[in-house]
Design a protein around this motif. Structure first.
Motif, PDB file in Angstrom:
ATOM      1  N   HIS A  82      25.791  57.881  54.900  1.00 48.39           N
ATOM      2  CA  HIS A  82      26.721  56.463  54.932  1.00 48.39           C
ATOM      3  C   HIS A  82      25.642  55.258  55.104  1.00 48.39           C
ATOM      4  CE1 HIS A  82      30.772  58.494  55.275  1.00 48.39           C
ATOM      5  NE2 HIS A  82      30.509  58.546  54.015  1.00 48.39           N
ATOM      6  N   ILE A  83      24.938  55.410  56.030  1.00 51.12           N
ATOM      7  CA  ILE A  83      23.698  54.387  56.367  1.00 51.12           C
ATOM      8  C   ILE A  83      22.826  54.085  55.191  1.00 51.12           C
ATOM      9  CG2 ILE A  83      21.820  53.875  58.029  1.00 51.12           C
ATOM     10  CD1 ILE A  83      23.640  55.193  60.205  1.00 51.12           C
ATOM     11  N   GLN A  84      22.184  55.159  54.791  1.00 52.97           N
ATOM     12  CA  GLN A  84      21.169  55.074  53.760  1.00 52.97           C
ATOM     13  C   GLN A  84      21.648  54.442  52.514  1.00 52.97           C
ATOM     14  OE1 GLN A  84      17.895  56.209  53.532  1.00 52.97           O
ATOM     15  NE2 GLN A  84      18.071  56.742  55.945  1.00 52.97           N
ATOM     16  N   VAL A  85      22.825  54.771  51.976  1.00 48.48           N
ATOM     17  CA  VAL A  85      23.474  54.395  50.748  1.00 48.48           C
ATOM     18  C   VAL A  85      23.980  52.814  50.927  1.00 48.48           C
ATOM     19  CG1 VAL A  85      25.483  54.168  49.313  1.00 48.48           C
ATOM     20  CG2 VAL A  85      24.588  56.474  50.094  1.00 48.48           C
ATOM     21  N   PHE A  87      22.898  50.334  53.204  1.00 44.25           N
ATOM     22  CA  PHE A  87      21.545  49.706  53.419  1.00 44.25           C
ATOM     23  C   PHE A  87      20.509  49.648  52.208  1.00 44.25           C
ATOM     24  CE2 PHE A  87      23.037  49.865  57.678  1.00 44.25           C
ATOM     25  CZ  PHE A  87      22.856  48.460  57.919  1.00 44.25           C
ATOM     26  N   ALA A  88      20.420  50.815  51.493  1.00 46.40           N
ATOM     27  CA  ALA A  88      19.829  50.818  50.393  1.00 46.40           C
ATOM     28  C   ALA A  88      20.230  50.141  49.255  1.00 46.40           C
ATOM     29  CB  ALA A  88      19.664  52.065  49.616  1.00 46.40           C
ATOM     30  N   ALA A  89      21.576  49.761  49.111  1.00 46.03           N
ATOM     31  CA  ALA A  89      22.245  48.806  48.097  1.00 46.03           C
ATOM     32  C   ALA A  89      22.148  47.469  48.567  1.00 46.03           C
ATOM     33  CB  ALA A  89      23.701  49.204  47.742  1.00 46.03           C
ATOM     34  N   ARG A  90      21.766  47.154  49.640  1.00 45.60           N
ATOM     35  CA  ARG A  90      21.861  45.609  50.105  1.00 45.60           C
ATOM     36  C   ARG A  90      20.415  45.262  50.556  1.00 45.60           C
ATOM     37  NH1 ARG A  90      26.229  48.023  50.925  1.00 45.60           N
ATOM     38  NH2 ARG A  90      28.343  46.918  50.684  1.00 45.60           N
ATOM     39  N   LYS A  91      19.488  46.164  50.224  1.00 40.27           N
ATOM     40  CA  LYS A  91      17.966  45.746  50.525  1.00 40.27           C
ATOM     41  C   LYS A  91      17.472  44.418  50.356  1.00 40.27           C
ATOM     42  CE  LYS A  91      13.556  47.443  50.804  1.00 40.27           C
ATOM     43  NZ  LYS A  91      12.328  48.678  49.906  1.00 40.27           N
ATOM     44  N   HIS A 223      10.823  51.931  57.945  1.00 43.30           N
ATOM     45  CA  HIS A 223      10.860  53.423  58.670  1.00 43.30           C
ATOM     46  C   HIS A 223      12.199  54.073  58.405  1.00 43.30           C
ATOM     47  CE1 HIS A 223       7.026  52.109  60.027  1.00 43.30           C
ATOM     48  NE2 HIS A 223       7.521  50.841  60.500  1.00 43.30           N
ATOM     49  N   LYS A 224      13.378  53.370  58.230  1.00 41.70           N
ATOM     50  CA  LYS A 224      14.562  54.282  58.279  1.00 41.70           C
ATOM     51  C   LYS A 224      15.238  54.393  56.931  1.00 41.70           C
ATOM     52  CE  LYS A 224      14.563  54.090  62.870  1.00 41.70           C
ATOM     53  NZ  LYS A 224      14.236  55.269  63.741  1.00 41.70           N
ATOM     54  N   ILE A 225      15.051  53.558  56.175  1.00 44.58           N
ATOM     55  CA  ILE A 225      15.811  53.763  54.710  1.00 44.58           C
ATOM     56  C   ILE A 225      14.816  54.332  53.521  1.00 44.58           C
ATOM     57  CG2 ILE A 225      17.231  52.497  52.947  1.00 44.58           C
ATOM     58  CD1 ILE A 225      18.315  52.711  55.738  1.00 44.58           C
ATOM     59  N   GLN A 226      15.189  55.688  53.315  1.00 43.34           N
ATOM     60  CA  GLN A 226      14.116  56.646  52.302  1.00 43.34           C
ATOM     61  C   GLN A 226      14.730  56.304  51.025  1.00 43.34           C
ATOM     62  OE1 GLN A 226      15.372  58.485  55.456  1.00 43.34           O
ATOM     63  NE2 GLN A 226      13.340  57.294  56.281  1.00 43.34           N
ATOM     64  N   ILE A 227      16.173  56.019  50.656  1.00 39.49           N
ATOM     65  CA  ILE A 227      16.354  56.113  49.246  1.00 39.49           C
ATOM     66  C   ILE A 227      16.344  54.633  48.630  1.00 39.49           C
ATOM     67  CG2 ILE A 227      18.131  58.313  49.788  1.00 39.49           C
ATOM     68  CD1 ILE A 227      20.510  56.159  49.521  1.00 39.49           C
ATOM     69  N   GLN A 228      16.646  54.922  47.217  1.00 33.18           N
ATOM     70  CA  GLN A 228      16.679  53.881  46.277  1.00 33.18           C
ATOM     71  C   GLN A 228      17.880  53.952  45.420  1.00 33.18           C
ATOM     72  OE1 GLN A 228      12.584  53.025  44.584  1.00 33.18           O
ATOM     73  NE2 GLN A 228      12.016  52.134  46.100  1.00 33.18           N
ATOM     74  N   LEU A 229      18.389  52.894  45.224  1.00 34.43           N
ATOM     75  CA  LEU A 229      19.746  52.739  44.335  1.00 34.43           C
ATOM     76  C   LEU A 229      19.411  51.785  43.192  1.00 34.43           C
ATOM     77  CD1 LEU A 229      22.456  52.794  46.788  1.00 34.43           C
ATOM     78  CD2 LEU A 229      21.648  54.892  45.716  1.00 34.43           C
ATOM     79  N   ASP A 230      19.979  52.277  42.254  1.00 34.02           N
ATOM     80  CA  ASP A 230      19.839  51.361  40.838  1.00 34.02           C
ATOM     81  C   ASP A 230      20.881  50.058  40.934  1.00 34.02           C
ATOM     82  OD1 ASP A 230      18.138  52.758  39.609  1.00 34.02           O
ATOM     83  OD2 ASP A 230      19.737  54.248  38.643  1.00 34.02           O
ATOM     84  N   GLN A 231      21.867  50.350  41.547  1.00 37.08           N
ATOM     85  CA  GLN A 231      23.173  49.355  41.810  1.00 37.08           C
ATOM     86  C   GLN A 231      22.680  48.517  42.989  1.00 37.08           C
ATOM     87  OE1 GLN A 231      26.879  51.075  41.360  1.00 37.08           O
ATOM     88  NE2 GLN A 231      26.988  50.473  39.162  1.00 37.08           N
ATOM     89  N   SER A 232      22.859  47.266  42.969  1.00 42.58           N
ATOM     90  CA  SER A 232      22.613  46.418  44.360  1.00 42.58           C
ATOM     91  C   SER A 232      23.853  45.563  44.539  1.00 42.58           C
ATOM     92  CB  SER A 232      21.407  45.398  44.347  1.00 42.58           C
ATOM     93  OG  SER A 232      20.185  46.280  44.107  1.00 42.58           O
ATOM     94  N   HIS A 233      24.115  45.251  46.124  1.00 43.64           N
ATOM     95  CA  HIS A 233      25.024  44.283  46.507  1.00 43.64           C
ATOM     96  C   HIS A 233      24.415  43.021  46.781  1.00 43.64           C
ATOM     97  CE1 HIS A 233      28.436  47.128  46.598  1.00 43.64           C
ATOM     98  NE2 HIS A 233      27.651  47.895  46.666  1.00 43.64           N
ATOM     99  N   TYR A 234      24.869  41.995  46.361  1.00 47.90           N
ATOM    100  CA  TYR A 234      24.207  40.603  46.568  1.00 47.90           C
ATOM    101  C   TYR A 234      25.097  39.783  47.521  1.00 47.90           C
ATOM    102  CZ  TYR A 234      20.785  41.850  43.159  1.00 47.90           C
ATOM    103  OH  TYR A 234      19.812  42.476  42.586  1.00 47.90           O
TER     104      TYR A 234
END
Length: 470
Positions: A82-85, A87-91, A223-234
């Motif tokens: 959940h943490i990865q998803v 924060f990755a979506a909001r990077k 250092h903490k977020i390893q994944i990347q997502l195509d969809q982003s939250h703004y």
């Protein structure tokens, strides 16, 4: 209760996120409803509705005797996912917002601390040191208490939404205790410097706190977020509650269409059915919008004929300043202008320093054209519109777009002939500073113009019997 639906949904989403991110685990107790309402500065009923929704969806139980407890049991692996998803979506949004906040709020925070009484400073220090409250709740309560001193509910709502989107989830999952302590010490130091009235040093510490936040979240992503997502939250923000947005948004669009000459003064608006189709809203929304514009003095509905577009000079005579809805919209105009006076100087400097030569030349040509057309009073507002389009930060674009729209509610207020003459001199100064690439003086001049306009608007409304707190 309907008017608070958007608030309760945001609080519900905040709590759901905290549960999913492992801030609250299985059997953990949530704050009492009354406590949460105090932390977030919202009504008990709004928090209760959010808790009830969590209960209905079987995330928590609610008991009058023992309070509210989490009943979903996520594994550590699920929490980490959940943490990865999340924060990755909001990077992109969080990195952008963390950079923007220094330009948006450093001066406003200084002004708030200058207004703080010794008693309030004592209360804020006790709040920051209270380890019985989660640091995220301490932080939002600290800043809401502080920014209320600016007497702008629009500013408070902006701070509120930024915290729910950014600071609360980030501070909740940040495990680096020394960093959190450093953040707390910075806030306490701002209080000490406020007591001593060391304003220059205080401004430096405020800047450091925003730099700290940006560096902390940058390191977190590295250092903490390893994944990347195509969809982003703004990050999104709207001054209005959801049930109000359509009517006011369409009203602002129509005023803007009139000012740009899409609909000409002295002619008639299209029929309600045509406007409904053009703006893609219901007939009832168009009817409410036209009623609002009648009260504002922008148009005049004539039975059996249509909706006449009034000239700008006629709007004051036709505006019904006795209507509460007009008071609220004029308040939105004044508060938005106030926020711009508090935030624009740093934002103008950073925007114009990054402005490509082509856009800079276009802006200079725009000011020259405004002077040629005897509309120098619009020079400062043209600058705000340029920020809206060309700021290097998406968050500033989002926020300034909404602030700029609210200026249109000032439609019935006009500058005097003397003020128009002064605006010619102001525009000449702005052009000189731009040619010299002296963006600091340019930004300061724009801020002064907006401050003068704010003062004039406040006095105009006071003469009409409308007294605003700013």
């Amino acid at each position: 209760m309907k008017k608070d639906n958007d608030l309760q949904n945001m609080i519900y989403q905040m709590l759901l996120t905290q549960i999913e991110l492992g801030v609250y685990h299985y059997h953990d107790k949530l704050p009492f409803i009354k406590e949460m309402s105090q932390y977030l500065h919202v009504s008990v009923e709004t928090v209760r509705a959010a808790y009830n929704k969590l209960k209905k969806e079987q995330y928590i139980t609610i008991s009058k005797n023992v309070g509210s407890h989490v009943i979903v049991n996520y594994t550590q692996e699920e929490v980490d996912h959940h943490i990865q998803v999340f924060f990755a979506a909001r990077k992109d949004a969080l990195l952008d917002l963390s950079q923007s906040m220094k330009y948006l709020f450093n001066h406003a925070q200084l002004m708030s601390l200058k207004k703080a009484s010794p008693q309030l400073l004592d209360e804020l220090e006790l709040l920051i040191k209270n380890r019985n409250i989660k640091i995220s709740y301490r932080a939002i309560q600290f800043f809401l208490e502080l920014y209320q001193l600016l007497e702008s509910d629009v500013m408070v709502r902006l701070i509120w939404q930024i915290f729910l989107f950014f600071q609360i989830p980030f501070l909740d999952i940040l495990k680096d205790i020394p960093l959190l302590e450093e953040k707390g010490l910075l806030l306490i130091e701002t209080i000490h410097l406020s007591r001593q009235k060391q304003w220059d040093k205080l401004q430096s510490i405020i800047d450091q706190s925003y730099d700290w936040m940006y560096l902390s979240i940058s390191e977190f992503y590295e250092h903490k977020i390893q994944i990347q997502l195509d969809q982003s939250h703004y990050f999104t923000w709207n001054i209005y509650k959801k049930n109000e947005q359509k009517c006011y948004s369409v009203g602002l669009e129509l005023i803007q269409d009139i000012q740009k000459g899409y609909y000409l003064e002295g002619t008639y608006l299209p029929s309600l059915a045509e406007l409904s189709k053009e703006k893609k809203v219901s007939l009832s929304t168009i009817r409410r919008t036209i009623t609002l514009l009648n009260k504002l003095g922008a148009v005049q509905s004539i039975n059996g004929v249509g909706t006449l577009i009034l000239s700008h000079s006629e709007s004051s005579d036709h505006c019904d300043f006795t209507q509460h809805i007009i008071h609220h919209r004029l308040s939105d105009f004044v508060q938005s202008l106030y926020i711009c006076t508090l935030t624009c100087q740093n934002i103008i400097k950073v925007t114009f320093k990054h402005l490509p030569d082509e856009q800079m030349n276009q802006f200079v040509s725009l000011l020259v054209q405004l002077k040629k057309n005897n509309h120098c009073e619009l020079s400062a507002y043209a600058t705000i519109e340029y920020i809206m389009h060309y700021s290097p930060y998406q968050s500033i674009h989002t926020i300034y777009s909404h602030l700029f729209q609210q200026f249109l509610w000032g439609y019935p207020l006009h500058k005097s002939d003397n003020e128009r003459l002064l605006s010619i001199k102001d525009t000449d100064e702005l052009l000189i500073y731009l040619n010299q690439q002296n963006f600091s003086q340019f930004a300061k001049k724009v801020e002064n113009i907006l401050t003068d306009d704010l003062r004039a608007a406040y006095l105009d409304l006071k003469q009409l019997g409308i007294v605003l707190p700013i």
